[in-house]
Each structure stands twice: as structure tokens, then as C-alpha cells.
Motif scaffolding. Structure first.
Motif, PDB file in Angstrom:
ATOM      1  N   ALA A 101      -9.725   5.029  -5.616  1.00 30.06           N
ATOM      2  CA  ALA A 101      -8.929   4.616  -4.468  1.00 30.06           C
ATOM      3  C   ALA A 101      -8.004   3.506  -4.961  1.00 30.06           C
ATOM      4  CB  ALA A 101      -9.842   4.108  -3.360  1.00 30.06           C
ATOM      5  N   LYS A 102      -6.898   3.299  -4.276  1.00 30.36           N
ATOM      6  CA  LYS A 102      -5.961   2.254  -4.701  1.00 30.36           C
ATOM      7  C   LYS A 102      -6.567   0.871  -4.600  1.00 30.36           C
ATOM      8  CE  LYS A 102      -1.843   4.905  -3.777  1.00 30.36           C
ATOM      9  NZ  LYS A 102      -0.566   4.995  -3.108  1.00 30.36           N
ATOM     10  N   SER A 161      -9.898  -1.871   0.065  1.00 26.69           N
ATOM     11  CA  SER A 161      -9.324  -1.839   1.416  1.00 26.69           C
ATOM     12  C   SER A 161      -8.840  -0.440   1.775  1.00 26.69           C
ATOM     13  CB  SER A 161      -8.155  -2.816   1.531  1.00 26.69           C
ATOM     14  OG  SER A 161      -8.596  -4.132   1.373  1.00 26.69           O
ATOM     15  N   ALA A 162      -8.172   0.225   0.827  1.00 23.36           N
ATOM     16  CA  ALA A 162      -7.689   1.583   1.079  1.00 23.36           C
ATOM     17  C   ALA A 162      -8.857   2.548   1.258  1.00 23.36           C
ATOM     18  CB  ALA A 162      -6.790   2.050  -0.069  1.00 23.36           C
ATOM     19  N   LEU A 163      -9.911   2.340   0.491  1.00 23.52           N
ATOM     20  CA  LEU A 163     -11.100   3.182   0.642  1.00 23.52           C
ATOM     21  C   LEU A 163     -11.732   2.962   2.014  1.00 23.52           C
ATOM     22  CD1 LEU A 163     -13.166   5.174  -0.521  1.00 23.52           C
ATOM     23  CD2 LEU A 163     -14.312   3.212  -1.590  1.00 23.52           C
ATOM     24  N   ALA A 164     -11.823   1.703   2.441  1.00 23.02           N
ATOM     25  CA  ALA A 164     -12.379   1.400   3.765  1.00 23.02           C
ATOM     26  C   ALA A 164     -11.559   2.076   4.853  1.00 23.02           C
ATOM     27  CB  ALA A 164     -12.428  -0.113   3.983  1.00 23.02           C
ATOM     28  N   LYS A 165     -10.238   2.045   4.706  1.00 22.73           N
ATOM     29  CA  LYS A 165      -9.366   2.689   5.686  1.00 22.73           C
ATOM     30  C   LYS A 165      -9.590   4.205   5.696  1.00 22.73           C
ATOM     31  CE  LYS A 165      -4.585   2.979   7.183  1.00 22.73           C
ATOM     32  NZ  LYS A 165      -3.211   2.553   6.955  1.00 22.73           N
ATOM     33  N   ALA A 166      -9.709   4.818   4.507  1.00 22.53           N
ATOM     34  CA  ALA A 166      -9.947   6.265   4.418  1.00 22.53           C
ATOM     35  C   ALA A 166     -11.278   6.652   5.052  1.00 22.53           C
ATOM     36  CB  ALA A 166      -9.898   6.715   2.964  1.00 22.53           C
ATOM     37  N   LEU A 167     -12.256   5.758   4.964  1.00 23.93           N
ATOM     38  CA  LEU A 167     -13.578   6.010   5.538  1.00 23.93           C
ATOM     39  C   LEU A 167     -13.671   5.604   7.003  1.00 23.93           C
ATOM     40  CD1 LEU A 167     -15.690   4.717   2.530  1.00 23.93           C
ATOM     41  CD2 LEU A 167     -15.581   7.091   3.327  1.00 23.93           C
ATOM     42  N   ASN A 168     -12.609   4.945   7.507  1.00 25.71           N
ATOM     43  CA  ASN A 168     -12.600   4.425   8.870  1.00 25.71           C
ATOM     44  C   ASN A 168     -13.765   3.451   9.090  1.00 25.71           C
ATOM     45  OD1 ASN A 168     -11.462   4.119  11.401  1.00 25.71           O
ATOM     46  ND2 ASN A 168     -12.690   5.772  12.290  1.00 25.71           N
ATOM     47  N   VAL A 213     -12.802  -1.455 -11.265  1.00 27.61           N
ATOM     48  CA  VAL A 213     -11.774  -1.772 -12.253  1.00 27.61           C
ATOM     49  C   VAL A 213     -10.825  -2.799 -11.664  1.00 27.61           C
ATOM     50  CG1 VAL A 213     -11.947   0.451 -13.411  1.00 27.61           C
ATOM     51  CG2 VAL A 213     -10.304   0.176 -11.578  1.00 27.61           C
ATOM     52  N   GLU A 214     -10.259  -3.618 -12.542  1.00 30.83           N
ATOM     53  CA  GLU A 214      -9.331  -4.653 -12.121  1.00 30.83           C
ATOM     54  C   GLU A 214      -7.948  -4.313 -12.655  1.00 30.83           C
ATOM     55  OE1 GLU A 214     -10.679  -8.635 -12.839  1.00 30.83           O
ATOM     56  OE2 GLU A 214     -12.758  -8.060 -12.507  1.00 30.83           O
ATOM     57  N   ARG A 233     -10.596  -2.183  -7.673  1.00 28.83           N
ATOM     58  CA  ARG A 233     -10.720  -0.902  -6.999  1.00 28.83           C
ATOM     59  C   ARG A 233     -11.870  -0.096  -7.564  1.00 28.83           C
ATOM     60  NH1 ARG A 233      -7.120   3.466  -9.025  1.00 28.83           N
ATOM     61  NH2 ARG A 233      -6.444   2.885 -11.098  1.00 28.83           N
ATOM     62  N   PRO A 234     -12.448   0.768  -6.735  1.00 32.96           N
ATOM     63  CA  PRO A 234     -13.556   1.601  -7.203  1.00 32.96           C
ATOM     64  C   PRO A 234     -13.034   2.769  -8.038  1.00 32.96           C
ATOM     65  CG  PRO A 234     -13.097   2.047  -4.897  1.00 32.96           C
ATOM     66  CD  PRO A 234     -12.186   0.932  -5.312  1.00 32.96           C
TER      67      PRO A 234
END
Length: 153
Positions: A86-87, A90-97, A119-120, A127-128
Motif C-alpha cells: 500500500a502507498k 493510512s492508505a491501507l486503513a482507507k482501503a479497509l475502511n 518499508v521506509e 508502508r506495509p
């Protein structure tokens, strides 16, 4: 020769995206003796040039279930559907709602067990990263021998 860093990989592999990874992550429930035997078999197979999956083993089904909750499995599936990364968290959290904090905690917990990597991209962006195409759960339930801990803890 490149010196290994703190996790045993040469410095050129300090970013997990640069490391070689097999296509399959195998998650098992095995005793220490079984895990040791599987490791020896894998080492011999690798020496013979046979590709081997990455393996994460848990001592009990209860321990596996504590780590691989339904929400964390959904998180892994989402990462796999987005080609492993995921980017951002935060983007992953948004994708997972879902809220950021529980997703961050889940990613961190999965990273602690070597199931995902964090990864940094710079000093502030983490990001994961999931390098596997497939995850195979390998859980075998058998009758308990007297004095053994039950498989479903």
C-alpha cells in the motif's frame, strides 16, 4: 564482500524490497522438533536448487489464531490485491475502511512475526510490504498424546 546488517542480511538487502523472496509464504502450526526437521529439509532442498516457500511457524493453533485474526487476514488479502504494498498505512486503513491506529497496530504485529514488512520511503513515510503471491495456512490437527498440550489452545 558485503557485511551483514543487524538482521543477518548483507547491507545491500537492508530494504526488504531488495531481498529475494519466494512466491509462497507458508504459515504452520508445528512443534519445535517438526519445525527443526522442516528447516533441515528446506536447507538441503535449497542446496539442491529447489525453490522453497518462506515459513512462519506457531507453536499452537491458539497462538496462530491470536495473530491471524479475521481483520488481519483481510488486511493481508488487501495487500495481496494491491500487488504487495500500500502507498502508506493510512492508505491501507482507507482501503479497509478502518481507523489508522488499529491498522497500524495490525501491520506492526504482522511485521513482528515476519508475515509482512514495513518499508521506509523516507524519514516520515512507512508502508506495509507483502512480497508473496500466495499465503498458505498449513494447520494439522491430530489426536493428543498423553501429556501434550492440546492443539486448540
Amino acid at each position: 564482500m558485503t557485511e551483514p546488517n543487524h538482521d543477518g542480511w548483507p547491507d545491500k538487502y537492508s530494504d526488504p524490497r531488495d531481498r529475494p523472496h519466494p512466491d509462497v509464504l507458508r504459515i504452520t502450526v508445528e512443534s519445535f522438533d517438526d519445525t527443526f526437521e522442516d528447516t533441515l529439509t528446506a536447507v538441503n532442498a535449497i542446496a539442491d536448487g529447489d525453490p522453497q516457500p518462506a515459513v512462519v511457524s506457531f507453536a499452537t493453533v491458539g497462538e496462530l489464531r491470536t495473530i491471524l485474526t479475521n481483520r488481519r487476514i483481510e488486511l493481508l488479502q488487501t495487500l495481496m490485491d494491491t500487488e504487495g504494498a500500500a502507498k502508506s498505512i493510512s492508505a491501507l486503513a482507507k482501503a479497509l475502511n478502518r481507523d489508522y491506529k488499529p491498522v497500524h497496530d495490525d501491520v506492526t504485529r504482522l511485521a513482528d512475526y515476519g508475515i509482512v514488512f514495513i518499508v521506509e520511503d523516507d524519514e516520515r513515510s512507512k508502508r506495509p510490504y507483502l512480497p508473496y503471491e500466495r499465503i498458505r495456512l498449513d494447520v494439522e490437527l491430530t489426536a493428543n498424546n498423553p501429556g501434550e498440550e492440546p492443539a486448540t489452545a
